[in-house]
Design an enzyme around this catalytic site. Structure first.
Site, PDB file in Angstrom:
ATOM      1  N   ARG A  71      46.834  42.994  19.778  1.00 53.34           N
ATOM      2  CA  ARG A  71      48.098  43.749  20.155  1.00 53.34           C
ATOM      3  C   ARG A  71      49.138  44.092  19.118  1.00 53.34           C
ATOM      4  NH1 ARG A  71      45.421  43.875  24.261  1.00 53.34           N
ATOM      5  NH2 ARG A  71      46.186  44.060  26.530  1.00 53.34           N
TER       6      ARG A  71
ATOM      7  N   GLU B 156      55.404  40.594  24.847  1.00 50.82           N
ATOM      8  CA  GLU B 156      54.335  41.713  24.340  1.00 50.82           C
ATOM      9  C   GLU B 156      55.506  43.224  24.168  1.00 50.82           C
ATOM     10  OE1 GLU B 156      51.588  44.755  25.525  1.00 50.82           O
ATOM     11  OE2 GLU B 156      50.567  42.745  25.914  1.00 50.82           O
TER      12      GLU B 156
ATOM     13  N   SER C 167      51.633  43.988  31.006  1.00 50.02           N
ATOM     14  CA  SER C 167      51.699  42.806  30.486  1.00 50.02           C
ATOM     15  C   SER C 167      53.007  42.424  29.690  1.00 50.02           C
ATOM     16  CB  SER C 167      50.430  42.226  29.651  1.00 50.02           C
ATOM     17  OG  SER C 167      49.269  42.481  30.191  1.00 50.02           O
TER      18      SER C 167
HETATM   19  N1  EPU Z   1      45.468  34.807  36.125  1.00 47.88           N
HETATM   20  C1  EPU Z   1      45.962  33.832  37.281  1.00 47.88           C
HETATM   21  N2  EPU Z   1      47.096  34.495  37.694  1.00 47.88           N
HETATM   22  C2  EPU Z   1      47.528  35.492  37.427  1.00 47.88           C
HETATM   23  C3  EPU Z   1      46.934  36.395  36.431  1.00 47.88           C
HETATM   24  C4  EPU Z   1      45.793  36.172  35.732  1.00 47.88           C
HETATM   25  O1  EPU Z   1      45.491  32.819  37.273  1.00 47.88           O
HETATM   26  O2  EPU Z   1      48.514  35.887  38.234  1.00 47.88           O
HETATM   27  C5  EPU Z   1      43.883  34.288  35.277  1.00 47.88           C
HETATM   28  C6  EPU Z   1      42.918  35.190  35.846  1.00 47.88           C
HETATM   29  O3  EPU Z   1      42.273  34.652  36.774  1.00 47.88           O
HETATM   30  C7  EPU Z   1      41.898  35.121  34.468  1.00 47.88           C
HETATM   31  C8  EPU Z   1      42.914  34.783  33.399  1.00 47.88           C
HETATM   32  O4  EPU Z   1      44.066  34.426  33.810  1.00 47.88           O
HETATM   33  O5  EPU Z   1      41.252  33.652  34.617  1.00 47.88           O
HETATM   34  C9  EPU Z   1      43.068  36.172  32.701  1.00 47.88           C
HETATM   35  O6  EPU Z   1      43.558  37.274  33.583  1.00 47.88           O
HETATM   36  P1  EPU Z   1      42.903  38.874  33.418  1.00 47.88           P
HETATM   37  O7  EPU Z   1      41.556  38.792  33.026  1.00 47.88           O
HETATM   38  O8  EPU Z   1      43.519  39.469  34.655  1.00 47.88           O
HETATM   39  O9  EPU Z   1      43.632  39.363  32.141  1.00 47.88           O
HETATM   40  P2  EPU Z   1      44.901  39.057  31.386  1.00 47.88           P
HETATM   41  O10 EPU Z   1      44.774  38.155  30.315  1.00 47.88           O
HETATM   42  O11 EPU Z   1      46.197  38.391  32.285  1.00 47.88           O
HETATM   43  C10 EPU Z   1      44.481  40.984  29.650  1.00 47.88           C
HETATM   44  C11 EPU Z   1      45.640  42.058  29.051  1.00 47.88           C
HETATM   45  C12 EPU Z   1      45.704  43.113  29.812  1.00 47.88           C
HETATM   46  C13 EPU Z   1      44.271  43.737  30.368  1.00 47.88           C
HETATM   47  C14 EPU Z   1      43.431  42.797  30.907  1.00 47.88           C
HETATM   48  C15 EPU Z   1      42.005  42.921  31.135  1.00 47.88           C
HETATM   49  C16 EPU Z   1      47.104  40.739  27.592  1.00 47.88           C
HETATM   50  C17 EPU Z   1      48.557  40.345  27.415  1.00 47.88           C
HETATM   51  N3  EPU Z   1      46.883  41.535  28.978  1.00 47.88           N
HETATM   52  O12 EPU Z   1      45.481  40.388  30.928  1.00 47.88           O
HETATM   53  O13 EPU Z   1      46.288  44.156  29.492  1.00 47.88           O
HETATM   54  O14 EPU Z   1      44.413  44.898  31.263  1.00 47.88           O
HETATM   55  O15 EPU Z   1      43.467  41.308  30.115  1.00 47.88           O
HETATM   56  O16 EPU Z   1      41.320  43.030  29.990  1.00 47.88           O
HETATM   57  O17 EPU Z   1      46.238  40.723  26.626  1.00 47.88           O
HETATM   58  C18 EPU Z   1      48.624  44.984  29.120  1.00 47.88           C
HETATM   59  O18 EPU Z   1      48.579  44.741  27.788  1.00 47.88           O
HETATM   60  O19 EPU Z   1      49.697  45.686  29.608  1.00 47.88           O
HETATM   61  C19 EPU Z   1      47.604  44.696  30.086  1.00 47.88           C
HETATM   62  C20 EPU Z   1      47.585  44.956  31.184  1.00 47.88           C
END
Ligand code: EPU
Length: 335
Positions: free
Chosen positions: A161, A331, A235
């Site tokens: 990012r 972010e 995010s």
């Molecule tokens: N999780 C939780 N609770 C929550 C959210 C997530 O326990 O409320 C856990 C999930 O179960 C999983 C882990 O956290 O084990 C990661 O969650 P997820 O795969 O949904 O992805 P993320 O890390 O929360 C990132 C990006 C998103 C992108 C997704 C999918 C960042 C800051 N965010 O989210 O990007 O869509 O991966 O690749 O890197 C954005 O930047 O606006 C965005 C939405």
């Protein structure tokens, strides 16, 4: 046309009502340079889709909205095409254009809010793909000299990012177009667990890029609030990259803490998981709060002042630091 005391509410996906001292939209480099001649010493703020910004107060300066459009094929071989897109194109519309034309590489990035110009700015990423994977070059207008400079991938210094435009060159350039290398013979990237599951639900064994795009749209729509309905900027925090010891400490109490390898022996943690574990998910304070289905997303249900959402983010950062010894970083850009 330059407008005064301009309501920015329709121009930020958080839907925060604040006013810009002056506002203008430009659809060409000539228009941009014309408006900059009337800068009159004002602070500048360039907006694309307005999907990565939280306004906490009126903006006492000149807001310029990038509306440079156009999509053109600049090169084609048997294997790939180079497509150049105007920075003001809506990102998801551009993804759909590529998927419809069977140009592969960005289908995993379906439904990310924002504009083409923002894609290299913060090296957008989702479901195992980042824009740097398909990026060729961009053209950017140098505000001070009025020259247009070309940046290749190295010059953009992409990170998680991150790019040079958020660091060293912050506020110096306006991205006007981006060129991507897209495939005609595709490498399907469906390794991300959520995509695999969704493809199963769809009954698809051998996915096309169209299937991947559909799967990603389904996953995102099920977890992330649609800014047209609930104000948000995706995010709100970055996933923190920490030393191994920090992870080991958390593992003493939570065996299954999600973590991913990061460069230099560090590990990336899921900010959404940390915020969720700390009990913030779904917390609502009359008109704003933490999204019910994804703890990484802060939401404005109606007419909230941006400063309240900012204060909530500060509380979350402090709480996560106390509970896990991890310092979250925002972010979203704060103004
Ligand atoms: N999780 C939780 N609770 C929550 C959210 C997530 O326990 O409320 C856990 C999930 O179960 C999983 C882990 O956290 O084990 C990661 O969650 P997820 O795969 O949904 O992805 P993320 O890390 O929360 C990132 C990006 C998103 C992108 C997704 C999918 C960042 C800051 N965010 O989210 O990007 O869509 O991966 O690749 O890197 C954005 O930047 O606006 C965005 C939405």
């Amino acid at each position: 046309m330059i407008q005064e005391h301009f309501n920015l509410r329709p121009y930020n996906t958080f839907g925060i009502e604040v006013f810009a001292k002056r506002f203008a939209a430009f659809s060409s480099i000539e228009e941009l340079s014309h408006f900059l001649q009337h800068r009159d010493g004002d602070e500048l703020l360039f907006l694309g889709g307005g999907s990565n910004v939280l306004f906490t107060q009126n903006f006492d300066g000149f807001v310029l909205r990038n509306e440079i459009h156009g999509i053109e094929k600049v090169e084609e071989t048997d294997d790939h095409v180079l497509i150049k897109a105007g920075a003001g194109e809506v990102w998801h519309d551009f993804v759909l254009y590529c998927v419809e034309n069977d140009f592969g590489g960005i289908e995993n990035l379906s439904l990310i809010p924002g504009s083409v110009g923002a894609s290299p700015m913060q090296n957008i990423g989702a479901y195992g793909v980042e824009i740097k994977d398909v990026f060729v070059s961009l053209e950017a207008y140098h505000i001070e000299s009025g020259e247009v400079h070309t940046f290749d991938k190295d010059a953009c210094e992409f990170g998680y990012r991150e790019s040079v435009f958020k660091r060293k060159l912050k506020n110096q350039y306006v991205i006007v177009s981006v060129t991507y290398r897209l495939s005609k013979k595709h490498t399907i990237n469906s390794s991300y667990g959520a995509i695999e599951n969704e493809l199963k639900v769809m009954g698809v064994d051998f996915p096309t890029i169209k299937d991947i795009s559909k799967a990603v749209i389904a996953i995102r729509s099920s977890k992330l609030p649609n800014p047209a309905e609930i104000g948000n900027a995706g995010s709100f925090f970055k996933n923190p990259v920490v030393e191994k010891e920090v992870l080991e400490n958390i593992q003493l109490n939570y065996e299954n803490v999600p973590n991913y390898p990061a460069p230099n022996g560090k590990v990336k943690l899921a900010a959404g998981w940390l915020i969720d574990q700390a009990g913030w998910k779904g917390k609502t304070f009359d008109t704003y709060g933490v999204h019910k289905l994804q703890a990484l997303v802060l939401v404005n249900y109606s007419d909230t002042e941006g400063s309240k959402i900012f204060d909530l983010s500060t509380e979350i950062i402090q709480d996560i630091y106390q509970k896990f010894g991890v310092e979250l970083e925002r972010e979203v850009n704060i103004y």
